[in-house]
Design an enzyme around this catalytic site. Structure first.
Site, mmCIF file in Angstrom:
data_model
loop_
_atom_site.group_PDB
_atom_site.id
_atom_site.type_symbol
_atom_site.label_atom_id
_atom_site.label_comp_id
_atom_site.label_asym_id
_atom_site.label_seq_id
_atom_site.Cartn_x
_atom_site.Cartn_y
_atom_site.Cartn_z
ATOM 1 N N LYS A 59 24.343 -60.068 -28.121
ATOM 2 C CA LYS A 59 24.413 -59.131 -27.002
ATOM 3 C C LYS A 59 25.732 -59.256 -26.249
ATOM 4 C CE LYS A 59 22.064 -56.587 -26.218
ATOM 5 N NZ LYS A 59 22.281 -55.195 -26.749
ATOM 6 N N ARG A 90 12.903 -54.115 -29.757
ATOM 7 C CA ARG A 90 14.307 -54.496 -29.927
ATOM 8 C C ARG A 90 14.344 -55.985 -30.236
ATOM 9 N NH1 ARG A 90 13.668 -58.035 -26.823
ATOM 10 N NH2 ARG A 90 15.883 -58.386 -26.889
ATOM 11 N N GLY A 91 15.562 -56.495 -30.493
ATOM 12 C CA GLY A 91 15.675 -57.898 -30.885
ATOM 13 C C GLY A 91 15.654 -58.010 -32.404
ATOM 14 N N ALA A 92 16.491 -58.924 -32.908
ATOM 15 C CA ALA A 92 16.763 -58.970 -34.352
ATOM 16 C C ALA A 92 15.500 -59.024 -35.216
ATOM 17 C CB ALA A 92 17.661 -60.175 -34.644
ATOM 18 N N GLN A 94 17.764 -56.925 -20.403
ATOM 19 C CA GLN A 94 16.734 -57.626 -21.197
ATOM 20 C C GLN A 94 16.388 -58.978 -20.592
ATOM 21 O OE1 GLN A 94 19.454 -56.160 -22.502
ATOM 22 N NE2 GLN A 94 19.081 -55.311 -24.537
ATOM 23 N N ASP A 131 22.239 -61.266 -33.609
ATOM 24 C CA ASP A 131 21.823 -60.129 -34.442
ATOM 25 C C ASP A 131 22.440 -60.163 -35.832
ATOM 26 O OD1 ASP A 131 21.296 -59.165 -31.580
ATOM 27 O OD2 ASP A 131 20.246 -57.742 -32.866
HETATM 28 O O1 MRU Z 1 19.915 -54.702 -27.946
HETATM 29 P P1 MRU Z 1 18.841 -55.705 -28.197
HETATM 30 O O2 MRU Z 1 17.923 -55.912 -27.037
HETATM 31 O O3 MRU Z 1 18.102 -55.446 -29.486
HETATM 32 O O4 MRU Z 1 19.652 -57.021 -28.399
HETATM 33 C C1 MRU Z 1 19.002 -58.237 -28.545
HETATM 34 C C2 MRU Z 1 19.921 -59.356 -28.534
HETATM 35 O O5 MRU Z 1 21.122 -59.259 -28.480
HETATM 36 C C3 MRU Z 1 19.320 -60.647 -28.721
HETATM 37 O O6 MRU Z 1 20.024 -61.627 -28.038
HETATM 38 C C4 MRU Z 1 19.412 -60.787 -30.215
HETATM 39 O O7 MRU Z 1 18.582 -59.874 -30.873
HETATM 40 C C5 MRU Z 1 19.248 -62.079 -30.705
HETATM 41 S S1 MRU Z 1 17.654 -62.646 -30.714
HETATM 42 C C6 MRU Z 1 16.748 -61.545 -31.532
#
Ligand code: MRU
Length: 368
Positions: free
Chosen positions: A259, A54-56, A207, A248
């Site tokens: 998030k 997960r994460g952008a 997270q 994201d």
């Molecule tokens: O749902 P997730 O864990 O993929 O969400 C991640 C986030 O919201 C992070 O803060 C976001 O991806 C920014 S940094 C990659």
């Protein structure tokens, strides 16, 4: 960054099998470090949808390798169909993350130059590796650009620890390496600037508690876990110097999707005249949209993620428990939008910009 002192990335081709791409199954952290080998585009889609990764940035890199996997399963006669089907499957997994469609589009553009299936497979692997390397390099640069912000506060505080609040996990686990929000933190820590991170636990997936606390711990960065509602109180009492979060998707005008709960932190930061920065590689900009509230799709996930909590018991068993009356209705928006007016600046691989179209355009003129 490091796991038990050994440098590690979040995704890498298996050195023993060219058809396998390895990831860290992030659902198992912090209690177990499990490497999972992905072998088909369906497995890639499941890994993204079910949040093994997960994460952008990491979602983008994983999708890029997923396209490679789709082509490995193709024959010359089915290549186009496999590509289209694989791309659609991957893009549908997480609607808010801009990096997902960005990576798939970049693969498609590169693959247009491949004449045979073998050539396309080679291009797809090379492009996925380039996307992963670039993601790591851009995050490293975000760290260099964000470092002076922390250094300036440290000078003002005459070396007393700089208190930074972050939300969710925009660390190296959310990218290929370094992270976005954490990159300036790691850069400052490595240069010996005393700092301390307030880690929002980040309901419902936790997270912050499970991932950010783990990775900061691995790097020896001082940090404290807080319940999600604590940030405002800390800010009111002078215990936060700076907020840095990831994102994201960011509009061409600087509206930020991140998030769920990020908007509340931005409001509290504004009320307390604290700087609120958002760190991102350019692959997270959605250059085609201007109004974050109206145009950014917000992922909605199942209510069980709110009703149930998974963790490890004191005697070492993994358990899922229900924390609400059975049958309670629950809604689960994954992200919210922080309007540009609440953002102090965007930390990108090319430098820091105010969240204004004209200023962003000055850094990234090729998109305006
Ligand atoms: O749902 P997730 O864990 O993929 O969400 C991640 C986030 O919201 C992070 O803060 C976001 O991806 C920014 S940094 C990659």
């Amino acid at each position: 960054m490091k796991v038990n002192g050994v440098p590690c990335r979040t995704i890498w081709p298996d050195p023993n099998d060219p058809a396998v791409i390895n990831i860290i199954d992030q659902r198992q952290l912090p209690h177990a470090f499990v490497v999972e080998g992905l072998r088909s585009v369906e497995e890639f889609a499941t890994a993204i949808r079910e949040m093994h990764v997960r994460g952008a940035g990491l979602i983008g890199a994983t999708a890029a390798f997923g396209i490679y996997s789709a082509l490995l399963a193709a024959t010359p006669a089915t290549a186009e169909h496999c590509l289209d089907q694989g791309a659609d499957l991957l893009v549908a997994t997480r609607p808010t993350a801009r990096n997902l469609a960005w990576a798939v589009n970049r693969q498609r553009a590169a693959l247009a130059h491949g004449k045979t299936l073998a050539e396309q497979q080679q291009i797809a692997l090379a492009t996925a590796c380039a996307i992963a390397d670039e993601d790591a390099a851009f995050c490293q640069r975000i760290g260099e650009h964000g470092l002076p912000l922390i250094a300036a506060i440290s000078r003002r505080k005459q070396g007393a620890p700089v208190n930074i609040l972050t939300h969710c996990n925009a660390g190296w686990l959310a990218f290929v390496d370094y992270g976005s929000a954490t990159a300036p933190i790691y850069a400052a820590h490595q240069r010996g600037i005393p700092l301390h991170v307030w880690v929002d636990e980040t309901r419902p997936w936790l997270q912050g508690a499970k991932l950010t606390a783990w990775e900061l711990g691995q790097e020896g960065v001082p940090h404290t876990l807080i319940a999600d509602n604590t940030g405002g109180h800390l800010m009111q009492h002078g215990l936060v110097d700076l907020v840095i979060v990831g994102t994201d998707r960011v509009t061409r005008t600087g509206d930020v999707a991140n998030k769920i709960g990020t908007y509340l932190k931005a409001l509290a930061a504004r009320d307390n005249q604290l700087p609120f920065y958002v760190a991102l590689p350019s692959s997270t900009f959605d250059w085609g949209i201007s109004d974050g509230l109206a145009e950014i799709p917000i992922e909605e996930r199942g209510g069980d993620e709110v009703r149930l909590v998974r963790g490890r018991t004191c005697d070492g068993r993994d358990e899922t428990v229900c924390i609400a009356p059975v049958g309670t209705a629950a809604v689960n928006y994954g992200f919210d939008v922080t309007p540009a007016r609440l953002v102090t600046g965007l930390i990108t691989e090319r430098g820091i910009t105010p969240p204004l179209a004209a200023a962003i355009a000055a850094l990234f003129p090729e998109y305006y």
